[in-house]
Design an enzyme around this catalytic site. Structure first.
Site, short mmCIF file in Angstrom:
data_model
loop_
_atom_site.label_atom_id
_atom_site.label_comp_id
_atom_site.label_asym_id
_atom_site.label_seq_id
_atom_site.Cartn_x
_atom_site.Cartn_y
_atom_site.Cartn_z
N GLN A 91 0.85 -1.19 0.00
CA GLN A 91 0.00 0.00 0.00
C GLN A 91 0.88 1.24 0.00
O GLN A 91 1.92 1.29 0.66
CB GLN A 91 -0.89 -0.01 1.24
N SER A 108 4.78 -5.85 2.81
CA SER A 108 3.51 -5.70 3.52
C SER A 108 2.37 -6.33 2.73
O SER A 108 2.35 -7.55 2.52
CB SER A 108 3.27 -4.21 3.79
N LEU A 109 1.42 -5.55 2.24
CA LEU A 109 0.34 -6.08 1.42
C LEU A 109 0.86 -6.95 0.28
O LEU A 109 0.29 -7.99 -0.05
CB LEU A 109 -0.46 -4.91 0.83
N ARG A 148 -8.37 -8.21 5.14
CA ARG A 148 -7.25 -7.52 5.80
C ARG A 148 -7.44 -6.01 5.71
O ARG A 148 -7.26 -5.28 6.70
CB ARG A 148 -5.94 -7.93 5.14
N HIS A 154 1.76 -1.99 11.05
CA HIS A 154 2.93 -2.75 11.50
C HIS A 154 3.41 -2.26 12.87
O HIS A 154 4.60 -2.09 13.11
CB HIS A 154 4.05 -2.70 10.46
N GLN A 188 2.47 -10.24 11.06
CA GLN A 188 2.83 -9.12 10.19
C GLN A 188 2.05 -7.86 10.52
O GLN A 188 2.54 -6.74 10.35
CB GLN A 188 2.61 -9.51 8.72
#
Length: 354
Positions: free
Chosen positions: A25, A105-106, A130, A221, A270
């Protein structure tokens, strides 16, 4: 450019050991679907819309930047664009020699799909769940993120510890700031409450550094995302990871995993753990021997980071159908010898200037 350079140091005729990497993202931008609209893979957009109940075509073609700042919408839009890029690159023959995947991440969810760990339907539903969970969590526990520049990791860690300690001595927000991403040498991102990040920014100036706020919807995070875990846990329980798949290097510990048994735990962790991207790239390059990194998705965020981490690695950003066509078009006799256009006698793909 020689064939050896074109193939990332592999012997002539052999594909280099290749890692597929996917941004997270923040890579989104208005109209980013136009780059893939006329491709054969565009039909995937309707599939993702069906799986998620979101009008993804509207997001990719018509949504403005403000709409795409919304966490749940941004995540499904970026994911879909990455899937399109991956499907088209695979069809074009650009992905020979792939030995591992990773995502920021994503992007880790797209990496799992590309590695064969999850089918498209399950991955799309996970990404949608998510995004919703993270957005709701951010509304309950507001926060922000910020990039730190001109300071090394030891200094940043010391400043974070100082703000946390000060918070433990009566500050209203409890000194809630943490390191969220270690992206590359000199590229660290913080997460926390706005007040704690502002206090750290003041301390950073005293150390000749600078803190730059990022336009994000929450303190991702970090422990402030803890309440998102229940919803994501439920979504993870509803999917089945493949027992064996191509190795994917996980954000939380920068280790490669080639089976599905631990991914539920890793993805839950995560949410609240730092993205160890610099270490992940080193794992891909040093441990898994990857000499070529193909970034699939909007922009070139990861390409710039990788060039700072894995010196000499070949980086191939694939952000549009036009870029892909350039990478896979054979040279003609009229093409100058030092052209950036790749040869197909070796493996397609050359580094692009940045």
């Amino acid at each position: 450019m020689t064939d050896r350079e074109t193939t990332g140091g592999a012997p002539d005729g052999e594909a280099p050991r290749t890692a597929l990497v996917f941004p997270g993202q923040g890579a989104q931008k208005a109209g980013m679907g136009q780059a893939w609209r006329d491709t054969a893979s565009w039909a995937l957009v309707a599939e993702v819309s069906e799986y998620t109940g979101i009008d993804v075509e509207e997001l990719l073609l018509k949504a403005d930047d403000e709409t795409l700042r919304r966490t749940d919408l941004a995540q499904i839009a970026v994911f879909t664009t990455e899937v399109l890029a991956h499907r088209e690159a695979e069809a074009a023959g650009l992905l020979d020699g792939v030995v591992a995947c990773a995502g920021h991440s994503l992007g880790e969810y797209t990496a799992l799909h590309a590695a064969g760990a999850l089918p498209l339907a399950d991955t799309a539903r996970l990404v949608a769940a998510r995004g919703r969970a993270m957005r709701a969590c951010a509304e309950r526990s507001p926060g922000t993120m910020a990039a730190v520049v001109r300071l090394g990791p030891e200094t940043v860690e010391a400043l974070v510890a100082q703000v946390q300690e000060d918070g433990g001595q009566g500050q209203e927000d409890g000194g809630q700031v943490w390191i969220a991403n270690v992206n590359a040498p000199g590229a660290i991102v913080l997460s926390g409450t706005a007040e704690a990040v502002d206090r750290l920014a003041e301390l950073a100036v005293e150390s000749e550094g600078k803190v730059i706020r990022l336009a994000v919807g929450g303190a991702f995070h970090s422990p402030l995302m803890a309440s998102a875990a229940d919803d994501v846990r439920e979504a993870l329980a509803a999917v089945r990871f493949a027992p064996e798949h191509l190795p994917v290097v996980a954000n939380v510990d920068a280790r490669p995993y080639a089976s599905g048994e631990r991914w539920r735990e890793l993805e839950l962790n995560q949410l609240t753990s730092p993205v160890r991207w610099e270490e992940s790239v080193r794992t891909l390059a040093d441990e898994l021997g990857c000499t070529r990194f193909v970034e699939l998705g909007p922009g070139r965020q990861l390409t710039g980071m990788i060039r700072r981490i894995a010196k000499g690695a070949l980086t191939v950003p694939v952000e549009s159908a036009a870029a892909l066509a350039k990478l896979t078009t054979p040279e003609t006799p009229e093409t100058p010898a030092n052209s950036e256009t790749p040869k197909t006698s070796g493996t397609p793909g050359t580094p692009e200037p940045r």
